[in-house]
Design a protein around this motif. Structure first.
Motif, PDB file in Angstrom:
ATOM      1  N   GLU A 191       9.163  68.059  57.861  1.00  0.00           N
ATOM      2  CA  GLU A 191       9.304  66.612  57.680  1.00  0.00           C
ATOM      3  C   GLU A 191       8.191  65.840  58.387  1.00  0.00           C
ATOM      4  OE1 GLU A 191      13.460  68.416  57.538  1.00  0.00           O
ATOM      5  OE2 GLU A 191      11.642  68.719  58.725  1.00  0.00           O
ATOM      6  N   TYR A 192       7.644  66.412  59.440  1.00  0.00           N
ATOM      7  CA  TYR A 192       6.585  65.744  60.202  1.00  0.00           C
ATOM      8  C   TYR A 192       5.392  65.422  59.300  1.00  0.00           C
ATOM      9  CZ  TYR A 192       3.084  65.025  63.883  1.00  0.00           C
ATOM     10  OH  TYR A 192       2.097  64.507  64.687  1.00  0.00           O
ATOM     11  N   ARG A 193       4.900  66.402  58.611  1.00  0.00           N
ATOM     12  CA  ARG A 193       3.757  66.179  57.699  1.00  0.00           C
ATOM     13  C   ARG A 193       4.190  65.462  56.430  1.00  0.00           C
ATOM     14  NH1 ARG A 193      -1.455  69.213  58.326  1.00  0.00           N
ATOM     15  NH2 ARG A 193      -1.281  69.865  60.480  1.00  0.00           N
ATOM     16  N   ALA A 194       5.364  65.826  55.926  1.00  0.00           N
ATOM     17  CA  ALA A 194       5.851  65.210  54.684  1.00  0.00           C
ATOM     18  C   ALA A 194       5.977  63.695  54.836  1.00  0.00           C
ATOM     19  CB  ALA A 194       7.197  65.809  54.278  1.00  0.00           C
ATOM     20  N   LEU A 195       6.331  63.241  56.033  1.00  0.00           N
ATOM     21  CA  LEU A 195       6.466  61.802  56.281  1.00  0.00           C
ATOM     22  C   LEU A 195       5.163  61.155  56.760  1.00  0.00           C
ATOM     23  CD1 LEU A 195       9.956  61.866  58.055  1.00  0.00           C
ATOM     24  CD2 LEU A 195       9.439  60.988  55.752  1.00  0.00           C
ATOM     25  N   GLY A 196       4.094  61.968  56.836  1.00  0.00           N
ATOM     26  CA  GLY A 196       2.801  61.429  57.257  1.00  0.00           C
ATOM     27  C   GLY A 196       2.730  61.100  58.742  1.00  0.00           C
ATOM     28  N   LEU A 197       3.556  61.751  59.547  1.00  0.00           N
ATOM     29  CA  LEU A 197       3.605  61.437  60.970  1.00  0.00           C
ATOM     30  C   LEU A 197       2.435  62.021  61.755  1.00  0.00           C
ATOM     31  CD1 LEU A 197       7.440  61.873  61.555  1.00  0.00           C
ATOM     32  CD2 LEU A 197       6.167  59.786  61.004  1.00  0.00           C
ATOM     33  N   ASP A 198       1.632  62.832  61.090  1.00  0.00           N
ATOM     34  CA  ASP A 198       0.437  63.371  61.737  1.00  0.00           C
ATOM     35  C   ASP A 198      -0.700  62.351  61.777  1.00  0.00           C
ATOM     36  OD1 ASP A 198       0.313  63.562  58.963  1.00  0.00           O
ATOM     37  OD2 ASP A 198      -0.794  65.451  58.962  1.00  0.00           O
ATOM     38  N   ASP A 199      -0.494  61.180  61.206  1.00  0.00           N
ATOM     39  CA  ASP A 199      -1.473  60.096  61.232  1.00  0.00           C
ATOM     40  C   ASP A 199      -1.556  59.546  62.657  1.00  0.00           C
ATOM     41  OD1 ASP A 199      -2.850  57.679  61.133  1.00  0.00           O
ATOM     42  OD2 ASP A 199      -1.811  56.952  59.341  1.00  0.00           O
ATOM     43  N   PRO A 200      -2.704  59.734  63.337  1.00  0.00           N
ATOM     44  CA  PRO A 200      -2.812  59.309  64.740  1.00  0.00           C
ATOM     45  C   PRO A 200      -2.741  57.796  64.936  1.00  0.00           C
ATOM     46  CG  PRO A 200      -4.924  60.129  63.948  1.00  0.00           C
ATOM     47  CD  PRO A 200      -3.923  60.368  62.856  1.00  0.00           C
ATOM     48  N   SER A 201      -2.871  57.036  63.866  1.00  0.00           N
ATOM     49  CA  SER A 201      -2.825  55.577  64.008  1.00  0.00           C
ATOM     50  C   SER A 201      -1.390  55.026  64.018  1.00  0.00           C
ATOM     51  CB  SER A 201      -3.629  54.904  62.889  1.00  0.00           C
ATOM     52  OG  SER A 201      -2.967  55.059  61.647  1.00  0.00           O
ATOM     53  N   LEU A 202      -0.399  55.884  63.763  1.00  0.00           N
ATOM     54  CA  LEU A 202       0.985  55.417  63.764  1.00  0.00           C
ATOM     55  C   LEU A 202       1.405  54.977  65.161  1.00  0.00           C
ATOM     56  CD1 LEU A 202       2.813  57.976  61.465  1.00  0.00           C
ATOM     57  CD2 LEU A 202       2.319  55.586  60.981  1.00  0.00           C
ATOM     58  N   ASP A 246       4.069  54.044  68.293  1.00  0.00           N
ATOM     59  CA  ASP A 246       5.254  54.673  68.866  1.00  0.00           C
ATOM     60  C   ASP A 246       6.508  54.188  68.148  1.00  0.00           C
ATOM     61  OD1 ASP A 246       3.700  56.091  70.643  1.00  0.00           O
ATOM     62  OD2 ASP A 246       4.320  54.958  72.415  1.00  0.00           O
ATOM     63  N   ASP A 247       6.556  52.902  67.812  1.00  0.00           N
ATOM     64  CA  ASP A 247       7.721  52.363  67.102  1.00  0.00           C
ATOM     65  C   ASP A 247       7.925  53.066  65.762  1.00  0.00           C
ATOM     66  OD1 ASP A 247       8.847  50.591  68.886  1.00  0.00           O
ATOM     67  OD2 ASP A 247       7.759  48.854  68.130  1.00  0.00           O
ATOM     68  N   ALA A 248       6.846  53.304  65.041  1.00  0.00           N
ATOM     69  CA  ALA A 248       6.958  53.984  63.748  1.00  0.00           C
ATOM     70  C   ALA A 248       7.460  55.417  63.935  1.00  0.00           C
ATOM     71  CB  ALA A 248       5.618  53.974  63.018  1.00  0.00           C
ATOM     72  N   LEU A 249       6.970  56.089  64.971  1.00  0.00           N
ATOM     73  CA  LEU A 249       7.420  57.456  65.245  1.00  0.00           C
ATOM     74  C   LEU A 249       8.892  57.469  65.659  1.00  0.00           C
ATOM     75  CD1 LEU A 249       4.306  58.758  67.197  1.00  0.00           C
ATOM     76  CD2 LEU A 249       4.940  59.297  64.837  1.00  0.00           C
ATOM     77  N   LEU A 250       9.281  56.529  66.506  1.00  0.00           N
ATOM     78  CA  LEU A 250      10.688  56.437  66.918  1.00  0.00           C
ATOM     79  C   LEU A 250      11.588  56.178  65.717  1.00  0.00           C
ATOM     80  CD1 LEU A 250      10.225  54.392  70.194  1.00  0.00           C
ATOM     81  CD2 LEU A 250      11.103  56.733  70.056  1.00  0.00           C
ATOM     82  N   ASP A 251      11.170  55.283  64.831  1.00  0.00           N
ATOM     83  CA  ASP A 251      11.948  55.006  63.617  1.00  0.00           C
ATOM     84  C   ASP A 251      12.137  56.277  62.792  1.00  0.00           C
ATOM     85  OD1 ASP A 251      12.274  52.292  64.213  1.00  0.00           O
ATOM     86  OD2 ASP A 251      10.542  51.675  63.002  1.00  0.00           O
ATOM     87  N   ALA A 252      11.068  57.060  62.662  1.00  0.00           N
ATOM     88  CA  ALA A 252      11.150  58.308  61.895  1.00  0.00           C
ATOM     89  C   ALA A 252      12.088  59.296  62.571  1.00  0.00           C
ATOM     90  CB  ALA A 252       9.765  58.920  61.737  1.00  0.00           C
ATOM     91  N   MET A 253      12.059  59.361  63.895  1.00  0.00           N
ATOM     92  CA  MET A 253      12.917  60.292  64.628  1.00  0.00           C
ATOM     93  C   MET A 253      14.393  59.908  64.497  1.00  0.00           C
ATOM     94  SD  MET A 253      10.377  60.626  67.891  1.00  0.00           S
ATOM     95  CE  MET A 253      11.257  61.766  68.923  1.00  0.00           C
ATOM     96  N   ILE A 254      14.668  58.629  64.476  1.00  0.00           N
ATOM     97  CA  ILE A 254      16.052  58.164  64.330  1.00  0.00           C
ATOM     98  C   ILE A 254      16.539  58.421  62.898  1.00  0.00           C
ATOM     99  CG2 ILE A 254      17.543  56.115  64.356  1.00  0.00           C
ATOM    100  CD1 ILE A 254      16.630  57.296  67.134  1.00  0.00           C
ATOM    101  N   ALA A 255      15.676  58.170  61.927  1.00  0.00           N
ATOM    102  CA  ALA A 255      16.045  58.380  60.523  1.00  0.00           C
ATOM    103  C   ALA A 255      16.176  59.870  60.182  1.00  0.00           C
ATOM    104  CB  ALA A 255      15.019  57.723  59.602  1.00  0.00           C
ATOM    105  N   THR A 256      15.393  60.714  60.891  1.00  0.00           N
ATOM    106  CA  THR A 256      15.362  62.156  60.637  1.00  0.00           C
ATOM    107  C   THR A 256      15.496  62.868  61.985  1.00  0.00           C
ATOM    108  OG1 THR A 256      13.821  61.653  58.835  1.00  0.00           O
ATOM    109  CG2 THR A 256      14.063  63.977  59.431  1.00  0.00           C
ATOM    110  N   PRO A 257      16.716  62.973  62.524  1.00  0.00           N
ATOM    111  CA  PRO A 257      16.900  63.464  63.895  1.00  0.00           C
ATOM    112  C   PRO A 257      16.371  64.871  64.164  1.00  0.00           C
ATOM    113  CG  PRO A 257      18.940  62.521  63.053  1.00  0.00           C
ATOM    114  CD  PRO A 257      17.964  62.530  61.924  1.00  0.00           C
ATOM    115  N   VAL A 258      16.182  65.681  63.120  1.00  0.00           N
ATOM    116  CA  VAL A 258      15.624  67.013  63.345  1.00  0.00           C
ATOM    117  C   VAL A 258      14.220  66.910  63.950  1.00  0.00           C
ATOM    118  CG1 VAL A 258      14.600  67.362  61.055  1.00  0.00           C
ATOM    119  CG2 VAL A 258      15.468  69.324  62.346  1.00  0.00           C
TER     120      VAL A 258
END
Length: 140
Positions: free
Chosen positions: A64-75, A77-89
């Motif tokens: 899910e990390y790559r599938a959601l584009g979370l490897d983008d270094p410009s994201l 912290d808020d965007a990463l936290l939102d992704a973690m809450i939406a996808t707790p794994v």
């Protein structure tokens, strides 16, 4: 002593951390965070209390990390936290909270010993790796 662990029973590191907590004689509050994820502020506070950054608290090996584009270094912290809450794994585990501090006990479950009362009884992880030797010394 009040202890809380964000636990995933399918994870060996999480199981070993829980076993270490119990080995020192504490029955913690167990939060199965995949079923009952923290809210964004609680996750932010946990990461800060553990003294790590948001990227340190995200499981970048999950598909899910790559599938959601979370490897983008410009994201942010808020965007990463939102992704973690939406996808707790995506939340790294296990987080442990005690009056002595907070730790993300990955990759080494023995990190939990830093925030627990001393224990001089031998302990080995489920794979046989010795964490506390027969002399009561922590093995590093």
């Amino acid at each position: 002593m009040q202890v809380e662990i964000w636990h995933n029973p399918a994870c060996g590191t999480s199981r070993n951390t829980l076993a270490l907590i119990r080995h020192v004689g504490i029955e913690p509050t167990i939060i199965e965070y995949l079923r009952d994820p923290p809210d964004k502020q609680r996750l932010r506070d946990a990461i800060a209390a553990a003294g790590i950054g948001v990227r340190d608290a995200i499981r970048d090996k999950q598909p899910e990390y790559r599938a959601l584009g979370l490897d983008d270094p410009s994201l942010s912290d808020d965007a990463l936290l939102d992704a973690m809450i939406a996808t707790p794994v995506l939340i790294n585990r296990p987080f442990v909270f005690t009056p002595m501090g907070a730790r993300l006990c990955r990759p080494d479950s023995s990190l939990v010993l830093d925030i627990l009362p001393p224990c001089d009884r031998p302990f080995a992880k489920e794979d046989g790796e010795v964490v506390i030797d027969a002399n009561g010394q922590r093995v590093r």
